[in-house]
Design an enzyme around this catalytic site. Sequence first.
Site, PDB file in Angstrom:
ATOM      1  NE  ARG A 161      -3.634  -2.384   0.177  1.00  0.00           N
ATOM      2  CZ  ARG A 161      -3.244  -3.519  -0.401  1.00  0.00           C
ATOM      3  NH1 ARG A 161      -2.170  -3.564  -1.158  1.00  0.00           N
ATOM      4  NH2 ARG A 161      -3.955  -4.615  -0.276  1.00  0.00           N
ATOM      5  CB  SER A 229      -8.717  -2.193   4.738  1.00  0.00           C
ATOM      6  OG  SER A 229      -9.300  -3.298   4.110  1.00  0.00           O
ATOM      7  CD  GLU A 326      -5.318   0.181   2.883  1.00  0.00           C
ATOM      8  OE1 GLU A 326      -5.292  -0.925   3.450  1.00  0.00           O
ATOM      9  OE2 GLU A 326      -5.931   0.381   1.819  1.00  0.00           O
TER      10      GLU A 326
HETATM   11  C1  LIG Z   1     -15.376   0.316   0.092  1.00  0.00           C
HETATM   12  C2  LIG Z   1     -13.878   0.448  -0.148  1.00  0.00           C
HETATM   13  C3  LIG Z   1     -13.131  -0.683  -0.459  1.00  0.00           C
HETATM   14  C4  LIG Z   1     -11.747  -0.591  -0.674  1.00  0.00           C
HETATM   15  N1  LIG Z   1     -11.042  -1.722  -0.988  1.00  0.00           N
HETATM   16  C5  LIG Z   1      -9.717  -1.649  -1.228  1.00  0.00           C
HETATM   17  C6  LIG Z   1      -8.967  -2.815  -1.583  1.00  0.00           C
HETATM   18  O1  LIG Z   1      -9.499  -3.916  -1.713  1.00  0.00           O
HETATM   19  N2  LIG Z   1      -7.641  -2.683  -1.801  1.00  0.00           N
HETATM   20  C7  LIG Z   1      -7.001  -1.477  -1.696  1.00  0.00           C
HETATM   21  O2  LIG Z   1      -5.789  -1.428  -1.913  1.00  0.00           O
HETATM   22  N3  LIG Z   1      -7.690  -0.353  -1.370  1.00  0.00           N
HETATM   23  C8  LIG Z   1      -9.018  -0.417  -1.132  1.00  0.00           C
HETATM   24  N4  LIG Z   1      -9.724   0.701  -0.786  1.00  0.00           N
HETATM   25  C9  LIG Z   1      -8.999   1.981  -0.644  1.00  0.00           C
HETATM   26  C10 LIG Z   1      -9.053   2.856  -1.911  1.00  0.00           C
HETATM   27  O3  LIG Z   1     -10.027   2.389  -2.804  1.00  0.00           O
HETATM   28  C11 LIG Z   1      -7.698   2.889  -2.633  1.00  0.00           C
HETATM   29  O4  LIG Z   1      -6.668   3.314  -1.783  1.00  0.00           O
HETATM   30  C12 LIG Z   1      -7.753   3.797  -3.859  1.00  0.00           C
HETATM   31  O5  LIG Z   1      -6.574   3.673  -4.618  1.00  0.00           O
HETATM   32  C13 LIG Z   1      -7.924   5.255  -3.486  1.00  0.00           C
HETATM   33  O6  LIG Z   1      -8.216   5.954  -4.681  1.00  0.00           O
HETATM   34  P1  LIG Z   1      -8.763   7.425  -4.643  1.00  0.00           P
HETATM   35  O7  LIG Z   1      -8.704   7.941  -6.024  1.00  0.00           O
HETATM   36  O8  LIG Z   1     -10.051   7.486  -3.959  1.00  0.00           O
HETATM   37  O9  LIG Z   1      -7.603   8.099  -3.763  1.00  0.00           O
HETATM   38  P2  LIG Z   1      -7.679   9.314  -2.738  1.00  0.00           P
HETATM   39  O10 LIG Z   1      -8.219   8.846  -1.426  1.00  0.00           O
HETATM   40  O11 LIG Z   1      -8.334  10.483  -3.360  1.00  0.00           O
HETATM   41  O12 LIG Z   1      -6.113   9.619  -2.600  1.00  0.00           O
HETATM   42  C14 LIG Z   1      -5.255   8.655  -2.024  1.00  0.00           C
HETATM   43  C15 LIG Z   1      -3.832   9.224  -2.029  1.00  0.00           C
HETATM   44  O13 LIG Z   1      -3.342   9.329  -3.345  1.00  0.00           O
HETATM   45  C16 LIG Z   1      -2.946  10.667  -3.648  1.00  0.00           C
HETATM   46  N5  LIG Z   1      -3.307  10.890  -5.048  1.00  0.00           N
HETATM   47  C17 LIG Z   1      -4.519  10.669  -5.627  1.00  0.00           C
HETATM   48  N6  LIG Z   1      -4.431  10.897  -6.948  1.00  0.00           N
HETATM   49  C18 LIG Z   1      -3.158  11.295  -7.200  1.00  0.00           C
HETATM   50  C19 LIG Z   1      -2.453  11.694  -8.361  1.00  0.00           C
HETATM   51  N7  LIG Z   1      -3.037  11.695  -9.565  1.00  0.00           N
HETATM   52  N8  LIG Z   1      -1.147  12.043  -8.241  1.00  0.00           N
HETATM   53  C20 LIG Z   1      -0.528  12.037  -7.050  1.00  0.00           C
HETATM   54  N9  LIG Z   1      -1.142  11.672  -5.900  1.00  0.00           N
HETATM   55  C21 LIG Z   1      -2.434  11.309  -5.984  1.00  0.00           C
HETATM   56  C22 LIG Z   1      -3.730  11.533  -2.680  1.00  0.00           C
HETATM   57  O14 LIG Z   1      -3.052  12.755  -2.459  1.00  0.00           O
HETATM   58  C23 LIG Z   1      -3.741  10.639  -1.456  1.00  0.00           C
HETATM   59  O15 LIG Z   1      -2.500  10.760  -0.770  1.00  0.00           O
HETATM   60  C24 LIG Z   1     -11.103   0.657  -0.571  1.00  0.00           C
HETATM   61  C25 LIG Z   1     -11.859   1.800  -0.272  1.00  0.00           C
HETATM   62  C26 LIG Z   1     -13.239   1.700  -0.069  1.00  0.00           C
HETATM   63  C27 LIG Z   1     -14.027   2.940   0.237  1.00  0.00           C
END
Ligand SMILES: Cc1cc2nc3c(=O)[nH]c(=O)nc-3n(C[C@H](O)[C@H](O)[C@H](O)COP(=O)(O)OP(=O)(O)OC[C@H]3O[C@@H](n4cnc5c(N)ncnc54)[C@H](O)[C@@H]3O)c2cc1C
Length: 330
Positions: A161, A229, A326
């Site tokens: 992660r 998570s 996480e």
């Molecule tokens: C119901 C649910 C289930 C999930 N299941 C999983 C799973 O099975 N496995 C898993 O690994 N995760 C899981 N997650 C967590 C999440 O989906 C991941 O971490 C996902 O990658 C986050 O994407 P986001 O675009 O919403 O990121 P955000 O929350 O918007 O950002 C996450 C981080 O990335 C940075 N960031 C975002 N975009 C960029 C960019 N373009 N350039 C530089 N930095 C950037 C942000 O600044 C922040 O630090 C889950 C979340 C939920 C709500």
Amino acid sequence: MKVYRDISLKAYNTFGIAVKTQRLVVMEDDDDVALAPILINRHSLVLGAGSDTVFTRDFDGTVVTFSNEKADGQTIKQSGNQLTVWAGMKMDDLVQWTLDHGLYGLENLSAIPGTVGAAVVQNVGAYGAEAKDTVVSVEVIDLYTGDIRTYTGEECRFGYRTSRFKEETAVRELVVYVTFALKDTYVPNLSYKALEGLPHESAQQMRDAITALRWTKLPRPEEHGSAGSFFKNPVVDETTYMRLKSEYPGMPEAHKVNARDYKLSAGWLIDKAGWKGKTMGRVGVWPENALVLYNLGGCTGDEVVALANAIQADVEQKFGIALSPEAIII
Ligand SMILES: Cc1cc2nc3c(=O)[nH]c(=O)nc-3n(C[C@H](O)[C@H](O)[C@H](O)COP(=O)(O)OP(=O)(O)OC[C@H]3O[C@@H](n4cnc5c(N)ncnc54)[C@H](O)[C@@H]3O)c2cc1C
């Protein structure tokens, strides 16, 4: 580019926390990205879909995000088995797109919320697959200099992660494109134990089965906000693992990550400590999965952090294990 002033971020984080930001900038194409170094400074925040982000306060500055589709229609550029994908695309839409176009390797990452850009920042993983398995390169813009750089998968320093993009505390590099190398033949990845017995004759069957399985264990975002998570599975040395195993013979087998370390189930530790289904204020521990904290309705980020802190302290006291989040707490 779209710019919004003094706007609520409630719809921009999956926990559904109602904070505000002074300015929200949505980048829609390469011209917008070229302007990013002028618009974004080290006090700005980059946001994907906010599905791993918990806001504890209004954001006093600029929040930058990407449109899901690129304005010029070039969200995905294909060259043989390689796809170069706009950072704002929803990861789950990309998974379906690959299957519709006879490309395989992402199906085990089905139904993970969030964007392609964040998927590499976080090195998302599920059911025996991680983003790093298929990522060949990542194109970024350096917000201090305006330089465009491309990192190979190896240079991304992917870990559990994490990646090089999480190493700096201030926003420095914005992920703009991710290039994936996929296969044109479907070979099911059944390495994860929970997949045993699931239909997997086609990649679409595998995707559908994983999606259905996931929603038995996770709150549906339209019903309850969460960040999936909340904690990482802790990695401990062999002595610690053996101590816990002898004290708790029912503990699930840990996953060996290297010659000396084991990854334990944080969900089991939290459950064993008695937190599954418990609530505190307007936040709860999901009854089907102790790793997930969820919004009972109208919660604040401080309430989420208070429950997380209580769980961390209790698990540390009972098992001598430090859990780390996480989710990213702002
Ligand atoms: C119901 C649910 C289930 C999930 N299941 C999983 C799973 O099975 N496995 C898993 O690994 N995760 C899981 N997650 C967590 C999440 O989906 C991941 O971490 C996902 O990658 C986050 O994407 P986001 O675009 O919403 O990121 P955000 O929350 O918007 O950002 C996450 C981080 O990335 C940075 N960031 C975002 N975009 C960029 C960019 N373009 N350039 C530089 N930095 C950037 C942000 O600044 C922040 O630090 C889950 C979340 C939920 C709500």
